[in-house]
Design an enzyme around this catalytic site. Structure first.
Site, short mmCIF file in Angstrom:
data_model
loop_
_atom_site.label_atom_id
_atom_site.label_comp_id
_atom_site.label_asym_id
_atom_site.label_seq_id
_atom_site.Cartn_x
_atom_site.Cartn_y
_atom_site.Cartn_z
N ASP A 291 0.84 -1.20 0.00
CA ASP A 291 0.00 0.00 0.00
C ASP A 291 0.88 1.25 0.00
OD1 ASP A 291 -2.37 1.40 0.01
OD2 ASP A 291 -3.28 0.13 1.55
N ASP B 122 -11.10 2.18 -3.07
CA ASP B 122 -11.46 0.89 -2.47
C ASP B 122 -12.88 0.48 -2.87
OD1 ASP B 122 -9.07 1.23 -1.21
OD2 ASP B 122 -9.85 1.08 0.83
N TYR C 239 -2.43 6.46 -5.64
CA TYR C 239 -2.03 7.61 -4.83
C TYR C 239 -1.36 8.73 -5.63
CZ TYR C 239 -2.94 4.58 -0.84
OH TYR C 239 -3.54 3.75 0.08
N TRP D 133 0.41 2.01 -5.89
CA TRP D 133 1.12 3.18 -6.39
C TRP D 133 0.26 4.12 -7.25
CZ3 TRP D 133 6.21 1.85 -9.54
CH2 TRP D 133 6.96 3.00 -9.75
N PRO D 134 -0.33 3.68 -8.37
CA PRO D 134 -1.04 4.65 -9.22
C PRO D 134 -2.22 5.30 -8.52
CG PRO D 134 -1.39 2.42 -10.04
CD PRO D 134 -0.38 2.32 -8.96
C1 GLA Z 1 -6.19 0.88 1.69
C2 GLA Z 1 -6.29 -0.16 0.56
C3 GLA Z 1 -7.27 -1.24 0.96
C4 GLA Z 1 -6.84 -1.89 2.25
C5 GLA Z 1 -6.68 -0.83 3.34
C6 GLA Z 1 -6.10 -1.43 4.59
O1 GLA Z 1 -7.36 1.58 1.86
O2 GLA Z 1 -6.69 0.46 -0.63
O3 GLA Z 1 -7.38 -2.21 -0.07
O4 GLA Z 1 -5.65 -2.60 2.05
O5 GLA Z 1 -5.83 0.23 2.90
O6 GLA Z 1 -5.82 -0.47 5.52
#
Ligand code: GLA
Length: 414
Positions: free
Chosen positions: A157, A214, A193, A190-191
């Site tokens: 992440d 997400d 963010y 990476w992409p």
């Molecule tokens: C980010 C990721 C999720 C998950 C959470 C965990 O939001 O995009 O897929 O891994 O972190 O904290």
């Protein structure tokens, strides 16, 4: 005489990812959307992120037939760590209370069932849920710790890292993984963010990359991700292929909010875009009709198609979209077959939430092989719809907020 080639060989620097993995999109399971960051195992013994959830899931992946269908990677998401590193060695530590046996033993157990073991990490200062340390300043150590634990897949992440740190950190952690000698799939956020991701660079260093926010357990979330993909599909498909995949996030099938039709939709579109098929659900409570969808061998074969060419949305007419992917088999002349998904987003016309009929010629979708295509309904492969030529009209009736999904198998001979 011999020295020059020897020197060149020993100085070879592997700049990109060099693991030979993810030749087809990875398939597996990850807890995050369903189980979030529940760490209170006293109040929530079944749902907390713990050894027992992972062992239970590993057993069910095998006993319920998911592993045979291809779901191989069991990936532990965020919230598996202790809050800080080991004082003496600076190594990462898994939570003592929730993973009492430690990650090496858990990894061995996962491997003993024929599955593969994945772990979440973060390239910055802390993980996204702020529960554990990120990899910052410890790339070599953490990559080696993962290798020692038998990790096969790293979800990296990008929280608590600047864009600049990410551009340096993602490739650097990949190189650290290469140096361990243990092949580990490298999944990068990476992409997601970055304000302007450089996909050619990302594709050089990662096996898969998250390009969207997400996923949540709703039709709206699935269609948002689809819109984001279609709005960037030229650049996203340009860099994806064997060993390098766009990751639209987890399959939320089997939870609470997706209707049966929306569940079909997520699965079909994820297969069209060659997405990793990583479920997030409680395998003990997945309803039989959803389990059947998740294990649909014909759709999984589209996702895993060896051509490795991700599809695109090729047509949008009012609330209907058509998504097309080139797949095997090829005709004697090298012309490919196609997987075609017809999506009804609902919300249009006199009856916005009714099934809707849609008609289109094959040639309008780019299906131009003169001998035509045999058409199979991918949700019901015994339903063989016959032969269609490019100028023929194809008619389908699509449920609201749902999909129909067909394989157009090219006729092999002229
Ligand atoms: C980010 C990721 C999720 C998950 C959470 C965990 O939001 O995009 O897929 O891994 O972190 O904290």
């Amino acid at each position: 005489m011999l020295l020059a080639p020897l020197l060149i060989f020993s100085c070879r620097i592997v700049n990109g990812l060099d693991n030979g993995l993810a030749l087809v999109p990875p398939m597996g399971w990850m807890p995050f959307e369903r189980f979030r960051c529940i760490t209170d195992c006293v109040r929530f013994p079944r749902d907390c992120i713990s050894e027992s959830l992972i062992r239970r899931t590993a057993d069910l992946l095998v006993s319920e037939g998911y592993a045979d269908a291809g779901y191989q990677y069991l990936i532990i998401d965020d919230c598996w760590m202790e809050a800080s590193r080991d004082d003496a060695t600076h190594e990462l530590k898994s939570s003592f209370d929730r993973f009492p046996g430690g990650m090496r033993v858990l990894g061995d157990f996962i491997h003993s069932l024929g599955l593969k073991f994945g772990l979440y990490h973060d390239v910055g200062e802390r993980t996204c849920m702020f529960r554990g340390p990120g990899a910052a300043r410890h790339f070599e150590l953490d990559a080696q710790t993962f290798a020692n634990w038998g990790v096969d897949y790293v979800k990296m992440d990008g929280c608590y890292a600047s864009e600049k740190e990410m551009d340096r950190g993602y490739p650097a952690f990949g190189r650290a993984m290469n140096r361990t000698g243990r092949p580990m799939v490298y999944s990068c956020s990476w992409p997601f963010y970055k304000s302007k991701p450089d996909f050619s660079l990302i594709a050089m260093h990662c096996n898969l990359w998250r390009f969207a926010l997400d996923v949540e357990d709703s039709f709206g979330s699935v269609t948002n991700i689809m819109s984001l993909y279609s709005s960037k599909q030229n650049i996203l498909t340009e860099h994806a292929g064997t060993g390098r995949w766009n990751d639209p996030d987890m399959l939320v099938l089997g939870n609470f909010r997706l209707s049966y039709d929306a569940s079909r939709l997520q699965l079909a579109i994820w297969a069209v875009i060659a997405a990793p098929l990583i479920m997030t659900n409680d395998l003990e409570t997945v309803r039989p009709e959803i389990k059947k969808l998740l294990q649909n061998r014909d759709i999984i074969a589209i996702d895993q198609d060896p051509l490795g060419v991700p599809g695109k949305m090729v047509l949008a007419v009012q609330n209907i979209q058509v998504w097309v992917r080139s797949v095997t088999p090829l005709s004697n002349f090298g012309t490919n077959s196609f997987a075609v998904a017809f999506v009804n987003n609902g919300g249009f016309g006199p009856c916005p939430l009714c099934p809707q009929t849609f008609q289109v010629t094959l040639q309008r979708l780019g299906l131009n092989s003169r001998m035509g295509y045999y058409v199979i309904d991918l949700f019901n492969s015994t339903d063989n719809l016959g032969l269609f030529k490019p100028k023929d009209m194809f008619t389908t009736r699509i449920n609201p907020e749902g999909v129909t999904f067909y394989k157009f198998e090219v006729v092999p001979f002229y």
